[in-house]
Write a protein that holds these residues in place. Structure first.
Motif, PDB file in Angstrom:
ATOM      1  N   ALA A 102       0.858  -1.196   0.000  1.00  0.00           N
ATOM      2  CA  ALA A 102       0.000   0.000   0.000  1.00  0.00           C
ATOM      3  C   ALA A 102       0.886   1.235   0.000  1.00  0.00           C
ATOM      4  O   ALA A 102       2.011   1.196   0.507  1.00  0.00           O
ATOM      5  CB  ALA A 102      -0.893   0.011   1.239  1.00  0.00           C
ATOM      6  N   VAL A 103       0.367   2.295  -0.588  1.00  0.00           N
ATOM      7  CA  VAL A 103       1.114   3.549  -0.595  1.00  0.00           C
ATOM      8  C   VAL A 103       0.265   4.626   0.082  1.00  0.00           C
ATOM      9  O   VAL A 103      -0.937   4.701  -0.131  1.00  0.00           O
ATOM     10  CB  VAL A 103       1.560   3.940  -2.034  1.00  0.00           C
ATOM     11  N   PHE A 104       0.910   5.408   0.922  1.00  0.00           N
ATOM     12  CA  PHE A 104       0.206   6.458   1.661  1.00  0.00           C
ATOM     13  C   PHE A 104       0.772   7.827   1.302  1.00  0.00           C
ATOM     14  O   PHE A 104       1.950   8.093   1.556  1.00  0.00           O
ATOM     15  CB  PHE A 104       0.341   6.225   3.169  1.00  0.00           C
ATOM     16  N   PHE A 105      -0.073   8.665   0.711  1.00  0.00           N
ATOM     17  CA  PHE A 105       0.326  10.043   0.401  1.00  0.00           C
ATOM     18  C   PHE A 105      -0.229  10.960   1.494  1.00  0.00           C
ATOM     19  O   PHE A 105      -1.349  10.752   1.969  1.00  0.00           O
ATOM     20  CB  PHE A 105      -0.262  10.486  -0.943  1.00  0.00           C
ATOM     21  N   PRO A 106       0.521  11.993   1.843  1.00  0.00           N
ATOM     22  CA  PRO A 106      -0.026  12.943   2.819  1.00  0.00           C
ATOM     23  C   PRO A 106      -0.968  13.911   2.110  1.00  0.00           C
ATOM     24  O   PRO A 106      -0.755  14.235   0.925  1.00  0.00           O
ATOM     25  CB  PRO A 106       1.217  13.667   3.324  1.00  0.00           C
ATOM     26  N   GLN A 107      -1.984  14.396   2.796  1.00  0.00           N
ATOM     27  CA  GLN A 107      -2.947  15.297   2.150  1.00  0.00           C
ATOM     28  C   GLN A 107      -2.307  16.635   1.726  1.00  0.00           C
ATOM     29  O   GLN A 107      -2.808  17.308   0.844  1.00  0.00           O
ATOM     30  CB  GLN A 107      -4.141  15.546   3.040  1.00  0.00           C
ATOM     31  N   GLY A 122      -9.647   7.926   4.089  1.00  0.00           N
ATOM     32  CA  GLY A 122      -8.809   9.028   3.610  1.00  0.00           C
ATOM     33  C   GLY A 122      -9.515   9.816   2.528  1.00  0.00           C
ATOM     34  O   GLY A 122     -10.730   9.664   2.324  1.00  0.00           O
ATOM     35  N   LEU A 123      -8.765  10.645   1.811  1.00  0.00           N
ATOM     36  CA  LEU A 123      -9.390  11.475   0.762  1.00  0.00           C
ATOM     37  C   LEU A 123      -9.561  10.672  -0.512  1.00  0.00           C
ATOM     38  O   LEU A 123      -8.664   9.919  -0.909  1.00  0.00           O
ATOM     39  CB  LEU A 123      -8.505  12.696   0.511  1.00  0.00           C
ATOM     40  N   LYS A 124     -10.713  10.824  -1.134  1.00  0.00           N
ATOM     41  CA  LYS A 124     -10.975  10.096  -2.369  1.00  0.00           C
ATOM     42  C   LYS A 124     -10.634  10.999  -3.545  1.00  0.00           C
ATOM     43  O   LYS A 124     -11.392  11.932  -3.873  1.00  0.00           O
ATOM     44  CB  LYS A 124     -12.444   9.660  -2.438  1.00  0.00           C
ATOM     45  N   CYS A 125      -9.504  10.743  -4.181  1.00  0.00           N
ATOM     46  CA  CYS A 125      -9.035  11.585  -5.284  1.00  0.00           C
ATOM     47  C   CYS A 125     -10.017  11.530  -6.457  1.00  0.00           C
ATOM     48  O   CYS A 125     -10.501  10.463  -6.825  1.00  0.00           O
ATOM     49  CB  CYS A 125      -7.662  11.096  -5.730  1.00  0.00           C
ATOM     50  N   PRO A 151      -4.922  12.138   6.033  1.00  0.00           N
ATOM     51  CA  PRO A 151      -4.669  13.377   6.778  1.00  0.00           C
ATOM     52  C   PRO A 151      -3.812  13.157   8.030  1.00  0.00           C
ATOM     53  O   PRO A 151      -3.419  14.119   8.667  1.00  0.00           O
ATOM     54  CB  PRO A 151      -6.073  13.849   7.181  1.00  0.00           C
ATOM     55  N   GLY A 152      -3.526  11.928   8.385  1.00  0.00           N
ATOM     56  CA  GLY A 152      -2.716  11.702   9.589  1.00  0.00           C
ATOM     57  C   GLY A 152      -2.375  10.239   9.768  1.00  0.00           C
ATOM     58  O   GLY A 152      -2.916   9.379   9.076  1.00  0.00           O
ATOM     59  N   SER A 153      -1.479   9.984  10.728  1.00  0.00           N
ATOM     60  CA  SER A 153      -0.991   8.612  10.914  1.00  0.00           C
ATOM     61  C   SER A 153      -2.077   7.663  11.444  1.00  0.00           C
ATOM     62  O   SER A 153      -1.980   6.452  11.253  1.00  0.00           O
ATOM     63  CB  SER A 153       0.218   8.601  11.851  1.00  0.00           C
ATOM     64  N   SER A 154      -3.137   8.228  12.100  1.00  0.00           N
ATOM     65  CA  SER A 154      -4.180   7.333  12.617  1.00  0.00           C
ATOM     66  C   SER A 154      -4.870   6.602  11.453  1.00  0.00           C
ATOM     67  O   SER A 154      -5.287   5.456  11.587  1.00  0.00           O
ATOM     68  CB  SER A 154      -5.206   8.125  13.428  1.00  0.00           C
ATOM     69  N   PHE A 155      -4.978   7.279  10.290  1.00  0.00           N
ATOM     70  CA  PHE A 155      -5.580   6.647   9.107  1.00  0.00           C
ATOM     71  C   PHE A 155      -4.694   5.492   8.637  1.00  0.00           C
ATOM     72  O   PHE A 155      -5.189   4.453   8.214  1.00  0.00           O
ATOM     73  CB  PHE A 155      -5.736   7.661   7.964  1.00  0.00           C
ATOM     74  N   ARG A 166       1.418  -6.199   3.357  1.00  0.00           N
ATOM     75  CA  ARG A 166       2.672  -6.741   3.925  1.00  0.00           C
ATOM     76  C   ARG A 166       3.793  -5.719   3.834  1.00  0.00           C
ATOM     77  O   ARG A 166       4.816  -5.844   4.500  1.00  0.00           O
ATOM     78  CB  ARG A 166       3.047  -8.020   3.176  1.00  0.00           C
ATOM     79  N   ALA A 167       3.603  -4.730   2.973  1.00  0.00           N
ATOM     80  CA  ALA A 167       4.627  -3.680   2.842  1.00  0.00           C
ATOM     81  C   ALA A 167       3.935  -2.355   2.537  1.00  0.00           C
ATOM     82  O   ALA A 167       2.907  -2.334   1.852  1.00  0.00           O
ATOM     83  CB  ALA A 167       5.590  -4.038   1.729  1.00  0.00           C
ATOM     84  N   ILE A 168       4.496  -1.286   3.069  1.00  0.00           N
ATOM     85  CA  ILE A 168       3.913   0.032   2.769  1.00  0.00           C
ATOM     86  C   ILE A 168       4.998   1.006   2.329  1.00  0.00           C
ATOM     87  O   ILE A 168       6.159   0.899   2.708  1.00  0.00           O
ATOM     88  CB  ILE A 168       3.135   0.628   3.975  1.00  0.00           C
ATOM     89  N   LEU A 169       4.562   1.940   1.498  1.00  0.00           N
ATOM     90  CA  LEU A 169       5.440   3.032   1.077  1.00  0.00           C
ATOM     91  C   LEU A 169       4.777   4.316   1.561  1.00  0.00           C
ATOM     92  O   LEU A 169       3.620   4.591   1.247  1.00  0.00           O
ATOM     93  CB  LEU A 169       5.576   3.014  -0.458  1.00  0.00           C
ATOM     94  N   GLY A 170       5.499   5.058   2.380  1.00  0.00           N
ATOM     95  CA  GLY A 170       4.923   6.277   2.943  1.00  0.00           C
ATOM     96  C   GLY A 170       5.667   7.513   2.470  1.00  0.00           C
ATOM     97  O   GLY A 170       6.895   7.518   2.375  1.00  0.00           O
ATOM     98  N   ILE A 171       4.906   8.525   2.144  1.00  0.00           N
ATOM     99  CA  ILE A 171       5.492   9.800   1.714  1.00  0.00           C
ATOM    100  C   ILE A 171       5.118  10.828   2.780  1.00  0.00           C
ATOM    101  O   ILE A 171       3.988  10.824   3.287  1.00  0.00           O
ATOM    102  CB  ILE A 171       4.958  10.211   0.325  1.00  0.00           C
ATOM    103  N   GLY A 172       6.031  11.698   3.132  1.00  0.00           N
ATOM    104  CA  GLY A 172       5.718  12.708   4.151  1.00  0.00           C
ATOM    105  C   GLY A 172       6.928  13.552   4.482  1.00  0.00           C
ATOM    106  O   GLY A 172       7.997  13.389   3.889  1.00  0.00           O
ATOM    107  N   CYS A 173       6.753  14.449   5.450  1.00  0.00           N
ATOM    108  CA  CYS A 173       7.894  15.267   5.883  1.00  0.00           C
ATOM    109  C   CYS A 173       8.817  14.390   6.739  1.00  0.00           C
ATOM    110  O   CYS A 173       8.462  13.258   7.081  1.00  0.00           O
ATOM    111  CB  CYS A 173       7.414  16.492   6.635  1.00  0.00           C
ATOM    112  N   LEU A 174       9.972  14.924   7.058  1.00  0.00           N
ATOM    113  CA  LEU A 174      10.987  14.144   7.782  1.00  0.00           C
ATOM    114  C   LEU A 174      10.440  13.435   9.022  1.00  0.00           C
ATOM    115  O   LEU A 174      10.585  12.220   9.162  1.00  0.00           O
ATOM    116  CB  LEU A 174      12.080  15.100   8.257  1.00  0.00           C
ATOM    117  N   SER A 175       9.769  14.225   9.909  1.00  0.00           N
ATOM    118  CA  SER A 175       9.333  13.611  11.170  1.00  0.00           C
ATOM    119  C   SER A 175       8.218  12.597  10.922  1.00  0.00           C
ATOM    120  O   SER A 175       8.185  11.536  11.570  1.00  0.00           O
ATOM    121  CB  SER A 175       8.885  14.675  12.164  1.00  0.00           C
ATOM    122  N   GLU A 176       7.337  12.873   9.947  1.00  0.00           N
ATOM    123  CA  GLU A 176       6.252  11.909   9.658  1.00  0.00           C
ATOM    124  C   GLU A 176       6.835  10.587   9.161  1.00  0.00           C
ATOM    125  O   GLU A 176       6.416   9.515   9.586  1.00  0.00           O
ATOM    126  CB  GLU A 176       5.325  12.453   8.565  1.00  0.00           C
TER     127      GLU A 176
END
Ligand code: SF4
Length: 233
Positions: A102-107, A122-125, A151-155, A166-176
């Motif tokens: 799964a891939v997670f983009f930040p809003q 999450g947001l439906k593009c 919109p946040g890590s709880s999602f 089994r694997a995720i790709l996350g995009i975000g700022c450094l701390s996220e």
């Protein structure tokens, strides 16, 4: 009585010596790890990632102080730890079929005029074309990825619980990204992170070629969509 005192003083002396050896040992161990990390940062290559990670977990606080002492900014250290984690996870990530990723983009990557509505997932593009998520999200979905704009890590936690990737790709700022990688590590999920080029709450930027390069890990050349080949060339 005199004999007893002498035994006690010997014992206290011995305890003192052992304590000093342990303190110096921890200090030099942390110093060695920090030195190895700084060398890795300067060469752009992570040396002995597993050893570094395990060691850093033991002496994290002291290592952070030493990084500051050597003049490294927090963001440089965070970037290094993200690279370290990515280096360690790359092989495992490659081995997970895309349909189980799964891939997670930040809003914040969206356009400020984004018409997407927030849903429990999450947001439906709407692929309106105002930002690149619409285009690249479709490419990723065609590859087999589950794509989320959150919109946040709880999602992220909720979607991981629901869909069990089994694997995720996350995009975000450094701390996220750092927090996300740590969270994934704790629950035994293989994760890779890509840090955005610009921080902020709206219209942030990311290197899409890098996102797609990571997303394509483990794919044979014929399975890589032409859009990705084009952006990488
Ligand atoms: S392409 Fe999707 S995410 Fe981007 S602005 Fe349009 S609806 Fe929002």
């Amino acid at each position: 009585m005199q004999l007893d005192l002498s035994i006690w003083s010997h014992a206290i002396f011995l305890i003192g010596e052992i304590t000093l050896v342990v303190i110096f040992g921890i200090f030099f161990f942390a110093l060695f790890l920090v030195g190895l990390s700084i060398y890795s940062i300067s060469t752009g290559r992570v040396y002995f990632p597993r050893f570094l990670k395990a060691g850093m977990m033991l002496v994290e606080g002291l290592a952070k102080s030493l990084f500051r002492f050597f003049g490294l900014e927090d963001c440089e250290v965070q970037t290094f730890f993200i690279n370290l984690q990515n280096t360690m996870n790359k092989k495992s990530f490659s081995e997970v079929p895309v349909t189980e990723r799964a891939v997670f983009f930040p809003q914040c990557l969206r356009s400020s005029s984004c018409p997407a509505h927030l849903s429990p997932e999450g947001l439906k593009c709407k692929s309106c074309g105002a930002c690149p998520i619409g285009f690249w999200g479709k490419v990723l979905e065609k590859m087999g990825y589950r794509v989320f704009i959150v919109p946040g890590s709880s999602f992220i936690k909720r979607m991981v619980k629901k869909y069990h990737p089994r694997a995720i790709l996350g995009i975000g700022c450094l701390s996220e990204v750092k927090e996300g990688l740590e969270m994934a590590d704790k629950i035994g999920l293989v994760a890779m992170g890509v840090v955005t080029l610009k921080d902020g709450c709206v219209e942030t930027l990311v290197a899409w070629d890098l996102v797609m390069e990571v997303a394509s890990l483990g794919l044979s050349p014929e399975d890589i969509p032409p859009e990705i080949k084009e952006i990488s060339s």
